[in-house]
Each structure stands twice: as C-alpha cells, then as structure tokens.
Write an enzyme that holds these catalytic residues in place. Structure first.
Site, short mmCIF file in Angstrom:
data_model
loop_
_atom_site.label_atom_id
_atom_site.label_comp_id
_atom_site.label_asym_id
_atom_site.label_seq_id
_atom_site.Cartn_x
_atom_site.Cartn_y
_atom_site.Cartn_z
N ILE A 41 -42.67 11.14 -43.45
CA ILE A 41 -42.62 10.44 -42.38
C ILE A 41 -41.93 11.20 -41.34
O ILE A 41 -40.66 11.07 -41.41
CB ILE A 41 -42.59 9.02 -42.17
CG1 ILE A 41 -43.54 8.40 -43.45
CG2 ILE A 41 -42.72 8.36 -41.02
CD1 ILE A 41 -43.05 6.94 -43.69
N LYS A 77 -29.14 17.87 -17.29
CA LYS A 77 -30.08 16.81 -16.39
C LYS A 77 -29.29 16.18 -15.12
O LYS A 77 -28.30 15.40 -15.63
CB LYS A 77 -30.79 16.06 -17.13
CG LYS A 77 -31.82 15.04 -16.27
CD LYS A 77 -32.39 14.02 -17.25
CE LYS A 77 -33.37 12.91 -16.26
NZ LYS A 77 -33.90 11.85 -17.30
N VAL A 186 -40.38 4.00 -48.37
CA VAL A 186 -40.29 2.64 -48.72
C VAL A 186 -41.70 2.30 -48.85
O VAL A 186 -42.42 2.51 -47.87
CB VAL A 186 -39.66 1.81 -47.67
CG1 VAL A 186 -39.80 0.30 -48.01
CG2 VAL A 186 -38.11 2.20 -47.53
N THR A 345 -35.32 6.31 -20.99
CA THR A 345 -34.22 5.33 -21.47
C THR A 345 -34.55 5.22 -22.95
O THR A 345 -33.76 4.40 -23.37
CB THR A 345 -34.68 3.96 -20.57
OG1 THR A 345 -36.10 3.75 -20.94
CG2 THR A 345 -34.41 4.24 -19.32
#
Length: 508
Positions: A41, A77, A186, A345
């Site tokens: 994954i 940035k 999992v 964010t």
C-alpha cells in the site's frame, strides 16, 4: 513496558513515530514503538508544500536541514501566490501574495491600518506594503542568509519537498533512533471491550497498548471502534477530487521559492517547484467536472508542450472525525481529517495531532479526561482551518462558471466567519477578534493578507496625518533595504545545499 503500534507509514506514520520516540524515549525508554507498514500500500504522496511551522518539528527531531532538503529534493517556500481568484481588472489578472512573515510594527498606528488610510491600494498590493518576503521573491531571494542556522532565516519560511522521499527519510531516521519497522499488511483488527487488542497481519498477530491509525482515508482501525464517526465538510468545501501531474521544471528550470495557486473554472491548480521537477494538480468539484475533463483542463493550463512525467487521480474525503481518540486508538493524518490543500496544511495537522498526543499521553494511555480534551482540541483546530479556507472562496466576485457563482454561498456554513466579515466591513481585522478561538497557525495577520488581497477593505472614517504615514512606510522601506542585501538568491542557497551534501565547498 507499554507498546505503541503505529499502523501505516507515509508522512503521518513516520512523523508520528519519530516524534513519539523522541518525546518519550530520548532519555529513558518509556514505550516500545512499532510502525506496521504494508509494502503493498503506497502513500498518497501528493502534498509537497508546507507551512513555516514544520521547521519547528524538524528542528525538535534533531534533523540536519541540508540533509533533509537534499534527500527530499526540497526548495524554500516563502508563501503562496494566488492568481485569478477575482475578476481581472481590465487586461490584468488579479493576483496577491500570502507570505509567511508577520507584518512589521508601524508606530502610532499599525502598518496595516496605515496602508488602508493612506489610500495606497491603487499603487501597491497590500503584501508589498507590509511583507519582507514579498520583496524577497521579487528579487529572486530566499530568507536564508549565508550564516543562517539550520531551520532559521531572516524571515519565516517553509518548504516544497517530495512527500514520498520525506517519508523514507523519516523512516530511516526513526529506525536509527530505535523505532521498530515491521513490514506487514493488516488483514483484520481484533476488538474487545471498546479497545483494540491486536491487529492481524500476514506476518502474525501484533498486540499493543496504544494503536495509532495512520491508514489514510480508510481509517482501518478507528472505524472498527466507532462507526458514524465522520463529519463531512462537503457543504462548505465542495472540492472532493484532484488530478496530480508531475512535469519537468518549466522555463529556465529555476525553482520558484513560493507556491502558485491559480483559480480555474471549477476549482484551483497548484504549482510547486522542487529541485528535480514541478508538482502540479487541479483540486475540483466532481459534481461539475469528470476526471477526464479535469485532466484535460489542467493539461491545457500547463501547456500541451510540457514534458509530463506522471499523472494520478485522487479522491479526497474533506472533513474530520467527531472523535479522533477512541478507546486506545488515535487517528492521525488523513485517518483523522482532511482539509483541501489550499494552504498546505496537511503536514501541519499531523504535527499538531502528534504533538498534542504526546503531551496528553504523558498522563496515561487510558485516561478518559485526556481523551476528551484531545478530541475537543482537534475538533476545534479542524473547524478553525475550515473557515480560513472558506474565506478564500467566499470573497470572490467571479461569476463565469456555476462553481464560482456558488462559491460565496459556502460562507453560510461558517457562522462565526460570516459574522466577522460583517464586523470587518467597519473595522480592521485584529488579534482580539480571535480571542478564545482554536487558531493554531492562521491568525489575524494571515486573515488580513487574504482579506486585503481579495480587496475586502473596512470602511474606516478616521484620517491619518501624512507625516505619520510617510514615517511608517519609510521605516519599512529601510528595513527591506537592510534585509535584502543579507539574503542569498534561492538558486545560490540550493546550490550550497547540494555542494555541502556532496562534500564540496559550496558556491563562492
């Protein structure tokens, strides 16, 4: 010894691991910390820009800034340049800059009020009048002086970085510091009496005292403990998909020290320059646009002659958990919540979530008042961030598409913001307006950059002595004149990073 199992790697998993290990195990080992990461994954790895406070996280972890930047292809940035968020003025596209630095002191009156009362809006943008970073980018400079310390500069700054490479870098640092890395997938979660007892993997069953869910939007662990635990923000923030494209750096190949956020027909596009390439994407409302249409619009915006390297389509689940900490499981990162990436964010919310977890966890793994306090704070932080992002849309006057005609109506989903905008029609936006709020990163200064950048000015009836005004802006100009010669060009600083990590002497 208590055992903490972090399920999922990527930015969330490895930021959580390195932080908790540093907090609890640096002087004396209090927890055994495992990261259970599936090799099958992959991380989403799209978010490549940060807010400036991420420097405090990296510094607290004892990392070397140049090593971090070199291994993640990072650039500096200084803020975000917004384009096309309002109607053009004649042939000129609307544009404003939201920088990281704070407005400088004025004198008898603050510099923001002085700018409003001096009627300077016709000759300069608000950010140009009050922000040093705004002047730095005009001259191709960055906030790093030749002798700036790690994670320090003459003004605040963040980074553009490769999120996938950052996850690998933090994984290596965490494992070197004593975190256990378990490669396993999992397949099941064993629950009893409102607690996670263990996770079943293809390498066996793994038990623990605390489980941190870093499995992304799937929320593989937290959903097993509490169903119907998600509050959607789709009514306020309807953009729910993104198409991300990587391409070669355009133009002269010099990366810009700021993010571009350009409004398109049904959302907005980001452009983020790394040292190796540019990351681009289109965040849009899937009720108005199909993925293929969005990709075509983004490619047209970027230019069909671009050297495209990859393309990826993403579903976004915008909202938050009602409870982030349930039983002995805490959701961090996308498993806990997500606000569209307009103000970069994502990593900040991980930093915030794990930092709070550490201070609350110091009082015990299973203390109900601590869980309740943690959940209340995290709910407040996501609500605060939601309304700041809504502010960007609600102030537009664009009416060229159905998406933009509907944008202003999202304000009704944020009652506090709606009320404050009425107040700010008649007074400046100031610090006390946020007293008692959950503001974790965006303060009155940030709101002013957006408000005034979007031409939303208060109607002030007072007047200002011209000599006071001249004095305030003369002092700011003098400060700019002192700072700019001390700073390196962005290109020069990036070259020193490359040279130092290669063992050279840097650029003279």
């Amino acid at each position: 010894m208590k055992v903490i199992n972090i399920v999922g790697g990527g930015s969330a998993g490895w930021m959580t691991a390195i932080y908790l290990n540093r907090y609890f195990n640096q002087a004396r080992k209090n927890f055994s910390i495992n990261v259970i990461e599936s090799p099958d994954i992959g991380a989403i790895g799209v978010g490549e820009a940060t807010v400036h406070s991420i420097r405090f996280f990296f510094a607290a972890m004892g990392l070397d800034e140049k090593e971090l930047m070199a291994e993640t292809n990072a650039t500096v940035k200084t803020g975000i340049m917004f384009r096309n968020w309002k109607k053009p003025s004649g042939a000129r596209v609307h544009e404003y800059f939201h920088p990281f630095d704070q407005q400088q002191p004025g004198g008898s009156i603050d510099i923001s009020s002085a700018w409003l009362l001096s009627d300077r809006a016709g000759s300069e943008r608000y950010d140009e009048a009050v922000s040093i970073n705004s002047h730095l980018i005009t001259d191709g400079l960055c906030p790093k002086a030749p002798r700036s310390p790690d994670f320090g500069g003459v003004t605040p700054y963040g980074y553009h970085l490769d999120a996938t490479l950052m996850g690998r870098f933090l994984r290596r640092k965490a494992v070197e510091a004593g975190v256990n890395h378990i490669e396993a997938t999992v397949s099941d979660v064993v629950v009893g009496d409102g607690q996670i007892r263990s996770v079943v993997t293809d390498s066996g069953s793994i038990s623990g005292d605390l489980f941190v869910d870093c499995t992304g939007f799937r929320g593989l662990l937290i959903d097993r403990l509490k169903a119907d635990n998600w509050e959607s923000f789709a009514d306020a923030l309807p953009c729910d998909k993104a198409v991300a494209i990587q391409r070669a750096l355009p133009g002269d190949g010099r990366p810009r020290p700021y993010t571009m956020a350009t409004a398109l027909d049904h959302g907005w596009a980001w452009q983020i320059d790394l040292t190796s390439r540019q990351g681009c994407g289109y965040v849009y409302d899937s009720k108005r646009l199909t993925p293929s249409q969005a990709e075509a619009e983004l490619r047209d915006f970027l230019g069909r002659d671009s050297e495209f390297l990859s393309c990826n389509h993403l579903d976004m689940r915008v909202g938050r958990r009602q409870d982030f900490w349930v039983g002995n499981c805490v959701a961090v990162g996308l498993a806990g919540g997500f606000i569209e990436p307009l103000e970069s964010t994502g990593l900040h919310m991980i930093h915030l979530g794990v930092g709070l977890l550490a201070t609350h966890l110091a009082g015990g793994v299973d203390v109900p008042p601590l869980r309740e306090a943690y959940n209340a704070k995290m709910r407040g932080f996501y609500e605060d961030l939601k309304q700041f992002i809504v502010l960007h849309y609600a102030l537009t006057d664009r009416d060229d598409t159905a998406f933009w005609r509907a944008a202003a109506s999202t304000l009704s989903r944020c009652p506090w913001l709606e009320q404050q905008l009425r107040v700010w029609e008649h007074k400046i936006c100031e610090h006390q307006d946020f007293a008692g709020s959950f503001a974790s990163i965006f303060t009155d200064m940030n709101y002013r950059y957006v408000l005034y950048g979007m031409n939303r000015y208060p109607r002030l009836t007072m007047s200002l002595d011209e000599r006071d005004s001249m004095g305030i802006f003369s002092r700011f100009s003098a400060q700019v004149g002192q700072v700019l010669p001390a700073c390196q060009t962005h290109e020069h600083f990036l070259e020193t990073v490359r040279q130092d990590m290669a063992g050279g002497d840097g650029v003279q």
